[in-house]
Design a protein around this motif. Structure first.
Motif, PDB file in Angstrom:
ATOM      1  N   SER A 111      13.411 -17.495 -33.255  1.00  0.00           N
ATOM      2  CA  SER A 111      14.269 -17.281 -34.429  1.00  0.00           C
ATOM      3  C   SER A 111      14.164 -15.846 -34.950  1.00  0.00           C
ATOM      4  O   SER A 111      15.137 -15.312 -35.487  1.00  0.00           O
ATOM      5  CB  SER A 111      13.952 -18.292 -35.538  1.00  0.00           C
ATOM      6  N   TYR A 112      13.007 -15.222 -34.760  1.00  0.00           N
ATOM      7  CA  TYR A 112      12.843 -13.825 -35.176  1.00  0.00           C
ATOM      8  C   TYR A 112      13.251 -12.857 -34.060  1.00  0.00           C
ATOM      9  O   TYR A 112      13.544 -11.697 -34.324  1.00  0.00           O
ATOM     10  CB  TYR A 112      11.395 -13.553 -35.592  1.00  0.00           C
ATOM     11  N   GLY A 113      13.209 -13.339 -32.834  1.00  0.00           N
ATOM     12  CA  GLY A 113      13.498 -12.460 -31.704  1.00  0.00           C
ATOM     13  C   GLY A 113      12.308 -11.581 -31.358  1.00  0.00           C
ATOM     14  O   GLY A 113      12.452 -10.412 -31.013  1.00  0.00           O
ATOM     15  N   ALA A 114      11.106 -12.157 -31.451  1.00  0.00           N
ATOM     16  CA  ALA A 114       9.894 -11.405 -31.109  1.00  0.00           C
ATOM     17  C   ALA A 114       9.914 -11.057 -29.623  1.00  0.00           C
ATOM     18  O   ALA A 114      10.165 -11.915 -28.782  1.00  0.00           O
ATOM     19  CB  ALA A 114       8.654 -12.224 -31.445  1.00  0.00           C
ATOM     20  N   LEU A 115       9.659  -9.799 -29.313  1.00  0.00           N
ATOM     21  CA  LEU A 115       9.687  -9.321 -27.944  1.00  0.00           C
ATOM     22  C   LEU A 115       8.300  -9.115 -27.355  1.00  0.00           C
ATOM     23  O   LEU A 115       8.067  -9.379 -26.188  1.00  0.00           O
ATOM     24  CB  LEU A 115      10.439  -7.978 -27.880  1.00  0.00           C
ATOM     25  N   LYS A 116       7.384  -8.589 -28.169  1.00  0.00           N
ATOM     26  CA  LYS A 116       6.076  -8.138 -27.669  1.00  0.00           C
ATOM     27  C   LYS A 116       4.975  -8.578 -28.627  1.00  0.00           C
ATOM     28  O   LYS A 116       5.236  -9.053 -29.735  1.00  0.00           O
ATOM     29  CB  LYS A 116       6.045  -6.604 -27.577  1.00  0.00           C
ATOM     30  N   PRO A 170       9.064  -2.193 -30.093  1.00  0.00           N
ATOM     31  CA  PRO A 170       7.653  -2.577 -30.107  1.00  0.00           C
ATOM     32  C   PRO A 170       7.002  -2.219 -28.775  1.00  0.00           C
ATOM     33  O   PRO A 170       7.664  -2.209 -27.741  1.00  0.00           O
ATOM     34  CB  PRO A 170       7.693  -4.091 -30.325  1.00  0.00           C
ATOM     35  N   ILE A 171       5.724  -1.884 -28.845  1.00  0.00           N
ATOM     36  CA  ILE A 171       4.962  -1.527 -27.649  1.00  0.00           C
ATOM     37  C   ILE A 171       3.859  -2.569 -27.494  1.00  0.00           C
ATOM     38  O   ILE A 171       3.050  -2.753 -28.403  1.00  0.00           O
ATOM     39  CB  ILE A 171       4.336  -0.120 -27.782  1.00  0.00           C
ATOM     40  N   GLY A 172       3.833  -3.255 -26.348  1.00  0.00           N
ATOM     41  CA  GLY A 172       2.798  -4.255 -26.155  1.00  0.00           C
ATOM     42  C   GLY A 172       3.105  -5.145 -24.964  1.00  0.00           C
ATOM     43  O   GLY A 172       3.940  -4.824 -24.124  1.00  0.00           O
ATOM     44  N   CYS A 173       2.417  -6.279 -24.903  1.00  0.00           N
ATOM     45  CA  CYS A 173       2.631  -7.272 -23.855  1.00  0.00           C
ATOM     46  C   CYS A 173       3.812  -8.158 -24.248  1.00  0.00           C
ATOM     47  O   CYS A 173       4.041  -8.397 -25.426  1.00  0.00           O
ATOM     48  CB  CYS A 173       1.398  -8.159 -23.706  1.00  0.00           C
ATOM     49  N   ASN A 174       4.527  -8.657 -23.255  1.00  0.00           N
ATOM     50  CA  ASN A 174       5.594  -9.620 -23.528  1.00  0.00           C
ATOM     51  C   ASN A 174       5.012 -10.858 -24.191  1.00  0.00           C
ATOM     52  O   ASN A 174       3.880 -11.257 -23.892  1.00  0.00           O
ATOM     53  CB  ASN A 174       6.256 -10.076 -22.224  1.00  0.00           C
ATOM     54  N   VAL A 175       5.789 -11.480 -25.071  1.00  0.00           N
ATOM     55  CA  VAL A 175       5.438 -12.823 -25.528  1.00  0.00           C
ATOM     56  C   VAL A 175       5.344 -13.712 -24.286  1.00  0.00           C
ATOM     57  O   VAL A 175       6.157 -13.601 -23.365  1.00  0.00           O
ATOM     58  CB  VAL A 175       6.506 -13.363 -26.508  1.00  0.00           C
ATOM     59  N   MET A 185      10.980 -12.253 -19.701  1.00  0.00           N
ATOM     60  CA  MET A 185      11.572 -12.100 -21.033  1.00  0.00           C
ATOM     61  C   MET A 185      12.931 -12.792 -21.031  1.00  0.00           C
ATOM     62  O   MET A 185      13.598 -12.832 -20.000  1.00  0.00           O
ATOM     63  CB  MET A 185      11.740 -10.625 -21.395  1.00  0.00           C
ATOM     64  N   PRO A 186      13.346 -13.335 -22.180  1.00  0.00           N
ATOM     65  CA  PRO A 186      14.668 -13.963 -22.236  1.00  0.00           C
ATOM     66  C   PRO A 186      15.749 -12.983 -21.788  1.00  0.00           C
ATOM     67  O   PRO A 186      15.671 -11.792 -22.094  1.00  0.00           O
ATOM     68  CB  PRO A 186      14.825 -14.324 -23.720  1.00  0.00           C
TER      69      PRO A 186
END
Length: 193
Positions: A111-116, A170-175, A185-186
């Motif tokens: 719902s938030y669209g979290a990427l990383k 954002p910089i990090g690991c994929n959800v 990733m979606p």
């Protein structure tokens, strides 16, 4: 609609258990003039590398009424270290100054669209999004960071100004999504800028 919330959109509701034994809704934070929701986890080197930097940011802005809420949406089946018991252990070990919520269904991340991990979302007192993206430019080695996007956004907003750079990648690991390869990733997820 973009995959990730757009600037000006309202914070999606949630109802999630936390490591402190309570369950929280978005409305539990209605008194905070600014709410920072960030998606994180237990294992990611970008999270681990920037946890102390995030701690300093939280301590600095808590005094100004800003509330910070962390959410772990990673699949425990994709990455067992990210399960709820390990969340409890981690928060107890490091005494982080934020609430740590568990999104086992991953519906909140969607719902938030979290990427990383980490991925930060800043909402004003009307719970409209004013900033999304990274906190710093080098979360894996926070001590080498030279750009502090989250603090800049918070400072500008608290001074009554518009956020000059409201969207960063954002910089990090994929959800880590349930039933998917750890790097998946979606398909409609993309770079934010």
């Amino acid at each position: 609609m973009a995959y990730t919330l757009n600037i000006g959109e309202k914070a999606p509701e949630f109802h999630l258990p936390a490591t402190d034994g309570n369950t929280y809704n978005l409305s539990d934070f209605k008194d905070a003039p600014v709410l920072v929701i960030f998606f994180t986890c237990n294992h990611c080197p970008y999270v681990i590398g920037s946890d102390e930097s995030t701690r300093q940011t939280v301590l600095k802005y808590q005094e100004k009424g800003v509330k910070f809420v962390a959410i772990n949406s990673n699949s425990k089946n994709t990455y067992p270290e990210d399960n709820f018991p390990n969340m409890v252990k981690r928060i107890e070990q490091y005494k982080f100054p934020w609430l740590y919520l568990y999104d086992e269904s991953q519906e909140v991340a969607l719902s938030y669209g979290a990427l990383k991990t980490p991925h930060f979302f800043v909402f004003d007192n009307n719970r409209k999004l004013i900033y999304t993206g990274r906190a710093i430019d080098n979360p894996r080695q926070a001590e080498k960071s030279t750009v502090f996007d989250l603090e800049k956004a918070l400072d500008e907003h608290l001074e009554g100004n518009p956020v000059s750079v409201p969207v960063t990648n954002p910089i990090g690991c994929n959800v880590k999504w349930e039933g998917k390869d750890p790097k998946w990733m979606p398909p409609d997820a993309c770079d934010l800028i």
